[in-house]
Structures are given as C-alpha cells and as structure tokens.
Design a protein around this motif. Sequence first.
Motif, PDB file in Angstrom:
ATOM      1  N   THR A 267     -15.470  20.533  37.690  1.00 21.10           N
ATOM      2  CA  THR A 267     -14.488  19.533  37.266  1.00 21.10           C
ATOM      3  C   THR A 267     -15.195  18.454  36.457  1.00 21.10           C
ATOM      4  O   THR A 267     -16.234  17.940  36.885  1.00 21.10           O
ATOM      5  N   GLY A 268     -14.637  18.151  35.308  1.00 19.96           N
ATOM      6  CA  GLY A 268     -15.247  17.126  34.454  1.00 19.96           C
ATOM      7  C   GLY A 268     -14.956  17.415  32.991  1.00 19.96           C
ATOM      8  O   GLY A 268     -13.899  17.974  32.654  1.00 19.96           O
ATOM      9  N   HIS A 269     -15.902  17.082  32.113  1.00 20.71           N
ATOM     10  CA  HIS A 269     -15.631  17.232  30.675  1.00 20.71           C
ATOM     11  C   HIS A 269     -16.920  17.477  29.895  1.00 20.71           C
ATOM     12  O   HIS A 269     -18.016  17.287  30.434  1.00 20.71           O
ATOM     13  N   LYS A 270     -16.764  17.860  28.650  1.00 20.01           N
ATOM     14  CA  LYS A 270     -17.871  17.849  27.675  1.00 20.01           C
ATOM     15  C   LYS A 270     -17.325  17.203  26.403  1.00 20.01           C
ATOM     16  O   LYS A 270     -16.209  17.518  25.958  1.00 20.01           O
ATOM     17  N   TRP A 271     -18.115  16.345  25.844  1.00 17.95           N
ATOM     18  CA  TRP A 271     -17.704  15.542  24.672  1.00 17.95           C
ATOM     19  C   TRP A 271     -17.931  16.318  23.387  1.00 17.95           C
ATOM     20  O   TRP A 271     -17.266  16.110  22.385  1.00 17.95           O
ATOM     21  N   PHE A 272     -18.903  17.189  23.413  1.00 14.13           N
ATOM     22  CA  PHE A 272     -19.141  18.124  22.303  1.00 14.13           C
ATOM     23  C   PHE A 272     -19.309  19.501  22.918  1.00 14.13           C
ATOM     24  O   PHE A 272     -20.202  19.706  23.742  1.00 14.13           O
ATOM     25  N   MET A 273     -18.469  20.433  22.529  1.00  9.80           N
ATOM     26  CA  MET A 273     -18.735  21.832  22.887  1.00  9.80           C
ATOM     27  C   MET A 273     -18.286  22.665  21.693  1.00  9.80           C
ATOM     28  O   MET A 273     -17.092  22.851  21.465  1.00  9.80           O
ATOM     29  N   SER A 274     -19.258  23.113  20.946  1.00  8.12           N
ATOM     30  CA  SER A 274     -18.941  23.823  19.703  1.00  8.12           C
ATOM     31  C   SER A 274     -18.521  25.252  19.984  1.00  8.12           C
ATOM     32  O   SER A 274     -18.842  25.813  21.038  1.00  8.12           O
ATOM     33  N   ALA A 275     -17.840  25.806  19.008  1.00  3.42           N
ATOM     34  CA  ALA A 275     -17.389  27.205  19.053  1.00  3.42           C
ATOM     35  C   ALA A 275     -16.683  27.523  20.368  1.00  3.42           C
ATOM     36  O   ALA A 275     -17.102  28.423  21.114  1.00  3.42           O
ATOM     37  N   PRO A 276     -15.594  26.798  20.676  1.00  6.18           N
ATOM     38  CA  PRO A 276     -14.959  26.996  21.982  1.00  6.18           C
ATOM     39  C   PRO A 276     -14.269  28.350  22.126  1.00  6.18           C
ATOM     40  O   PRO A 276     -13.772  28.666  23.200  1.00  6.18           O
ATOM     41  N   MET A 277     -14.247  29.141  21.031  1.00  4.42           N
ATOM     42  CA  MET A 277     -13.655  30.484  21.166  1.00  4.42           C
ATOM     43  C   MET A 277     -14.676  31.488  21.684  1.00  4.42           C
ATOM     44  O   MET A 277     -14.374  32.678  21.821  1.00  4.42           O
ATOM     45  N   CYS A 278     -15.891  31.025  21.983  1.00  4.57           N
ATOM     46  CA  CYS A 278     -16.893  31.922  22.566  1.00  4.57           C
ATOM     47  C   CYS A 278     -16.354  32.489  23.883  1.00  4.57           C
ATOM     48  O   CYS A 278     -15.460  31.923  24.502  1.00  4.57           O
ATOM     49  N   ASP A 279     -16.941  33.581  24.326  1.00  4.03           N
ATOM     50  CA  ASP A 279     -16.448  34.246  25.532  1.00  4.03           C
ATOM     51  C   ASP A 279     -16.921  33.580  26.811  1.00  4.03           C
ATOM     52  O   ASP A 279     -16.291  33.734  27.859  1.00  4.03           O
ATOM     53  N   ALA A 280     -18.041  32.851  26.730  1.00  3.11           N
ATOM     54  CA  ALA A 280     -18.556  32.159  27.913  1.00  3.11           C
ATOM     55  C   ALA A 280     -19.507  31.060  27.459  1.00  3.11           C
ATOM     56  O   ALA A 280     -19.998  31.081  26.324  1.00  3.11           O
ATOM     57  N   PHE A 281     -19.753  30.121  28.370  1.00  2.00           N
ATOM     58  CA  PHE A 281     -20.594  28.952  28.046  1.00  2.00           C
ATOM     59  C   PHE A 281     -21.574  28.705  29.177  1.00  2.00           C
ATOM     60  O   PHE A 281     -21.237  28.913  30.353  1.00  2.00           O
ATOM     61  N   LEU A 282     -22.734  28.256  28.832  1.00  2.00           N
ATOM     62  CA  LEU A 282     -23.650  27.741  29.836  1.00  2.00           C
ATOM     63  C   LEU A 282     -23.425  26.240  29.896  1.00  2.00           C
ATOM     64  O   LEU A 282     -23.590  25.559  28.873  1.00  2.00           O
ATOM     65  N   VAL A 283     -22.992  25.742  31.052  1.00  2.00           N
ATOM     66  CA  VAL A 283     -22.690  24.308  31.143  1.00  2.00           C
ATOM     67  C   VAL A 283     -23.532  23.656  32.229  1.00  2.00           C
ATOM     68  O   VAL A 283     -23.939  24.304  33.192  1.00  2.00           O
ATOM     69  N   LEU A 284     -23.772  22.377  32.019  1.00  2.00           N
ATOM     70  CA  LEU A 284     -24.499  21.591  33.010  1.00  2.00           C
ATOM     71  C   LEU A 284     -23.502  20.864  33.891  1.00  2.00           C
ATOM     72  O   LEU A 284     -22.557  20.257  33.388  1.00  2.00           O
ATOM     73  N   ALA A 285     -23.726  20.917  35.187  1.00  2.00           N
ATOM     74  CA  ALA A 285     -22.886  20.145  36.117  1.00  2.00           C
ATOM     75  C   ALA A 285     -23.723  19.775  37.334  1.00  2.00           C
ATOM     76  O   ALA A 285     -24.743  20.413  37.618  1.00  2.00           O
ATOM     77  N   LYS A 286     -23.271  18.735  38.037  1.00  2.00           N
ATOM     78  CA  LYS A 286     -24.029  18.254  39.200  1.00  2.00           C
ATOM     79  C   LYS A 286     -23.498  18.889  40.469  1.00  2.00           C
ATOM     80  O   LYS A 286     -22.316  18.763  40.788  1.00  2.00           O
ATOM     81  N   SER A 287     -24.382  19.549  41.215  1.00  2.00           N
ATOM     82  CA  SER A 287     -24.012  20.028  42.551  1.00  2.00           C
ATOM     83  C   SER A 287     -24.647  19.070  43.551  1.00  2.00           C
ATOM     84  O   SER A 287     -25.302  18.097  43.151  1.00  2.00           O
ATOM     85  N   ALA A 288     -24.501  19.387  44.825  1.00  2.00           N
ATOM     86  CA  ALA A 288     -25.092  18.517  45.851  1.00  2.00           C
ATOM     87  C   ALA A 288     -26.607  18.435  45.672  1.00  2.00           C
ATOM     88  O   ALA A 288     -27.240  17.456  46.077  1.00  2.00           O
ATOM     89  N   ASN A 289     -27.192  19.465  45.055  1.00  2.00           N
ATOM     90  CA  ASN A 289     -28.654  19.491  44.882  1.00  2.00           C
ATOM     91  C   ASN A 289     -29.114  19.049  43.496  1.00  2.00           C
ATOM     92  O   ASN A 289     -30.253  19.293  43.112  1.00  2.00           O
ATOM     93  N   GLY A 290     -28.222  18.459  42.748  1.00  2.00           N
ATOM     94  CA  GLY A 290     -28.638  17.919  41.445  1.00  2.00           C
ATOM     95  C   GLY A 290     -28.083  18.714  40.276  1.00  2.00           C
ATOM     96  O   GLY A 290     -27.280  19.653  40.439  1.00  2.00           O
ATOM     97  N   LEU A 291     -28.537  18.342  39.089  1.00  2.00           N
ATOM     98  CA  LEU A 291     -28.030  18.930  37.852  1.00  2.00           C
ATOM     99  C   LEU A 291     -28.406  20.419  37.784  1.00  2.00           C
ATOM    100  O   LEU A 291     -29.580  20.767  37.909  1.00  2.00           O
ATOM    101  N   SER A 292     -27.394  21.265  37.589  1.00  2.00           N
ATOM    102  CA  SER A 292     -27.646  22.711  37.605  1.00  2.00           C
ATOM    103  C   SER A 292     -26.930  23.367  36.432  1.00  2.00           C
ATOM    104  O   SER A 292     -26.060  22.779  35.798  1.00  2.00           O
TER     105      SER A 292
END
Length: 552
Positions: A211-236
Amino acid sequence: MNATHEVMNQSTPFVDVNLFDSDRALRDALAFNLPNYDAQAMWALGAEAGSAQAAEHARLANVHAPELRTHDRFGHRVDQVAFHPSYHALLGGALRHGLHGAPWSRPAGAHILRAAGFIVYTQAEPSVLCPVSMSYAVTPALRANAPLYDAWSTRIASTQYDGRFAPMPRKTAVTLGMGMTEKQGGSDVRANTTRAEPDGDDAWGRRVRITGHKWFMSAPMCDAFLVLAKSANGLSCYFLPRWRLDESINVLRIQRLKDKLGNKANASSEVEFDGSSAWLVGEEGRGVPQILAMGAITRLDCALGTAGLMRQALALAMHHCAQRSAFGRKLIAQPLMKNVLADLALESEAATALALRLARAVDHTENGNDASGHEALLRRVLTPIAKFWICKRGSAFAQEAMECLGGNGYVEEHGEGAMARVYREMPLNSIWEGAGNIMALDLLRALRTGPVGDALMHELTPARAHHAGFDRVAESLPARIDGATDEADARRLARDVALAVQAALLKQHAPAEVFDTFCASRFGDVGGGGAFGLLSARAPLDALIARASPHG
Ligand SMILES: Cc1cc2nc3c(=O)[nH]c(=O)nc-3n(C[C@H](O)[C@H](O)[C@H](O)COP(=O)(O)OP(=O)(O)OC[C@H]3O[C@@H](n4cnc5c(N)ncnc54)[C@H](O)[C@@H]3O)c2cc1C
C-alpha cells in the motif's frame, strides 16, 4: 520550382544509413572489447535502426503520445496505457535484437554486443529503450527468488514481443519496470513510506500486500515491476505483476502520466498501490543494496544511451554540413565549422569508448570471466564515472550539434524531429537513476571499497608516457583517489578520472590523431567551458572529420 522561388541548399533526410556500419568509432571500440563479435547481427541492427521506416515510426510514436485510460466506459478501473502502433513496432524491434533481458541467458560477450546494439538502437528512438533497459536491469535481481525466476525467465529472455495486456503464461514475452521514487524522495529512497504487509506463501514465494505510491514509474504497461516497500524488517524489494498468480488483475492505479520535457513516446506515470499483491525478492530488509545493484545496470544504459544520442546528433550535424553552403563554401569546409565538428567527433568517440569499456567489465564479471577481480573493481568505479561524465556532456553536446544545423536544427520537423528529440532526451539520462551529484558521491564511495584505485591506475598504463598533459593528470590521481578527496571536490575528480580513462582507451583503439588531439584539448590549457570548437587551429581537423563522417 515553387511559384515564387526555387527551394535549394537544404540538406536531404538522413535515412537509410546503416547506423552501425557508418560508425567507425563504434566498430573499433566493439572490436577492441569483443574481437570476434557477430558482425552480421550488428549490421542487421544498424540497417534497421537507420531505415526510413524506423525514422517514420519514431516520428509517429512521438507525435501520437501514449494515452492513459484509467476507466472503461462503465466506470470500472482499467489502468491501461494505449500506445501508437509505431511505438509497439520499435519496442518489438528492440526485443527482436535482444536488447532487453536476453543477454543474461546468453554466452560470454553478450553484454558487450548488447551494449553496442543499445548505442545503435537509441538512434532510432530512445523512448522505447526505457522498458528495455529496466527489463535488462531487473532480470538478474529476480534470480534472488528462484521460483519466480523459473516461472518468468523464458518470457523475459524471449525476443518475440507481445504488447497485449494479459497474464504472463498467455504471452510470448514480457517486459519489466522499476518503482523506487516517491514524492518525498528519489535519490534518498530511505525516505520511502510505501509499506508491505505479510500475506502468506505460495508458488512464487513470500507474498505481501503493498500500500502506498510511486511518484515516477515509467512504462506502466510493463508486465511486472520491482518495487521498494517497507516491511517490518525494513526497506525490501518486491515483484509486483499486473496479473496475480491466479490470473486475476492486480491493483495498480495509474493516477496520471507525466507531462515531460522529452521522452514523449514513452509513458512515465504516477501510481498507487492499495493492498496490491507482490512477492519478496531477496532478503527482507536488504532492499537498498538490491536496488543499487539494479541501478548499476541502468546507469550503464544511461551512459550507452547518451553515447548513442551523441553519435546521432553528430551524424545529423555532419550530414547537414556536408550539403549546406554558406558564404560560398560547404559548411563542412569552413575552418571554424571543421573545428566544431572535429571536437564533437572527439567527444562522441570518447563517450562510446568509455561506455563500451564499462559494458566489457559488466560482461566479464557476470560471465565468470574475471579471475583476477580486476573487472569487478573497474565496473564498480567506472559505473558512476561513465554515468556522470558522459551524461553531463550530453546536453552541451546536443546544443552544439543542433547549432550546426542553424535554424533548421531548432525546428521539430527537420530530420523527422530527430535533433529536437535528442536535445530533449539528453537531460533525462543525466537525472534518472542518480543525478550528477549522486554519481560523484558514489565515486567517492567506490574508492573506499577496496583496491579500486589500483585497478583504475592499471587501466591508464597503456597511455602513459605518450602525452605530457595526460601524464600530469594521471600522476595526480593516486593522491586524490586515496580517500582524501573532499565531497565538494567530487565532481572535479569524476571528470578527471573520466577523461583519463577515455584517453587511455582512445590510445588503444583509435588512430593517433584522435588520442593526441583529445589529450591536447582535454588536458591542455584550451579549456572551453561548455563550448566545442576550441581545438587548436593546427589540429588534424580533416582527419578527425573523415573518421567520424557517417558517409565514409
Ligand atoms: C522521465 C523520468 C522517468 C523516471 N522513471 C522512473 C522509474 O521508472 N522508476 C523510478 O523509481 N524512478 C523514476 N524516475 C525518477 C528518477 O530516478 C529520480 O527523479 C531521480 O533518481 C532523482 O530523484 P529525485 O527526483 O527525488 O531528486 P532528489 O533526490 O531530490 O535530488 C535533487 C537534486 O539534489 C541532488 N542531491 C541529492 N542528494 C544530494 C547530496 N547528498 N549532495 C548533493 N546533492 C544531492 C541530486 O543530484 C539532484 O540534482 C524517473 C524520472 C524521470 C525524470
């Protein structure tokens, strides 16, 4: 004949030129780094990229910019982007030539060949290379989740582009994107607020809801994305596909497309995630090093892309100046224009040399061909160097090349708009994936990570004792790269290392006049600020121009 006047002294379209065959500097650099390269594949790529058809596709893909469709006519969210068929044609060409994730499953040398191909294809249209570059960078990171990698890798490496919005198993090929940057921070991803909550395990590994957002994410028609998000153990790092494992549509709300300075044919978006399904890649809490590893690969592409754009701008300028006359002579025969073109040619060749050398370091480290560890050290240090210096020179280069065309250069329709597009594209390569300061600071970090300085000095050896100016800079480096450099001086260091490595490479695979003139102008007291055309009047201008001419 028009009714009022005869149209004359205008240059012809620069099309149907083989962009590989006509680039002597690239051919020499490629032969140096990969002596037995597949010349036929490069020739075919050069012909396609330089064709009139590719130029028309590029024009159409830019004129008919991508359109966001957030909802269907019944009010359901669809979050899709519609592209002109020409965009798909160009992206399909890039995949067919294996410029995306393909080199990771090919034998040694594949990354070097791909790098040369990237330089050439950029000249057809750089916008489509955004998803291509991200697919290239994400692929090795995905290996950190074996089941995911096994499920997706065949389609990541596939050369049969499939632009449909459909679940991965029903497609011939997929493309991948990256989402790191948020509103409150891009360079400093530690400021990210997007969060990941555990959601069980399945065939693709540990699942989360993002849950959250990205301010820049290019080529959103790609089939999948590697995204950064914070879990209980930190940025993953998480793998977020458009379609879930059960083939239901995942939540990816494309809020807006960015209204950008250039790069018009490519869509860059603002997105929101709302309980979106994603799968852990690598260790939880290790997101930053993983993203840095990916960033190192896209930074290579920024350098390659800029080298390609420089070559395109130079070729357009030379083509025009060879046909256009002013004051009784062709522009290319005017002494001062010769100086400008020769200086641009030096810069372009040096950029190509440095970018391809970095690609060789990537290839050798990735293919287990680096027993001494030299290439790994070199890769670490040349990545920020090449990204910083080549991209930093790009905008000034494009402006100068544009000026060679006079008023025609500033007009969208000249050369199918190519020069204007090059000019607008240049700053992007410098900003994204780490702007100039971030690169200069990364250089300082690189210098603290082991005997990087020794590797660098070793790389300069072939050019030692051939030019006093080069020797002076080379001798000054050990003390400066020993960790003693002040942060505020990092850009100067990055520039000096870049110039020294470029000179050392030119010594090895360019004619003597290229090395000599490069050293005299870059290490002498000729200093030109941002301007080109400040070579000595006694420099071998004709020879430099002849070497760079796209017409042989
Ligand atoms: C067209 C386009 C497409 C993009 N696509 C993507 C994408 O697909 N995915 C994605 O994640 N991101 C994407 N980005 C975002 C891009 O990677 C970031 O904009 C970039 O990394 C810079 O981050 P920022 O904008 O937050 O700037 P900031 O981090 O705020 O930096 C602003 C300036 O401050 C400088 N600076 C920062 N820290 C320091 C320091 N310590 N010392 C000195 N100077 C410093 C930087 O060099 C820069 O010049 C895209 C950007 C553009 C323009």
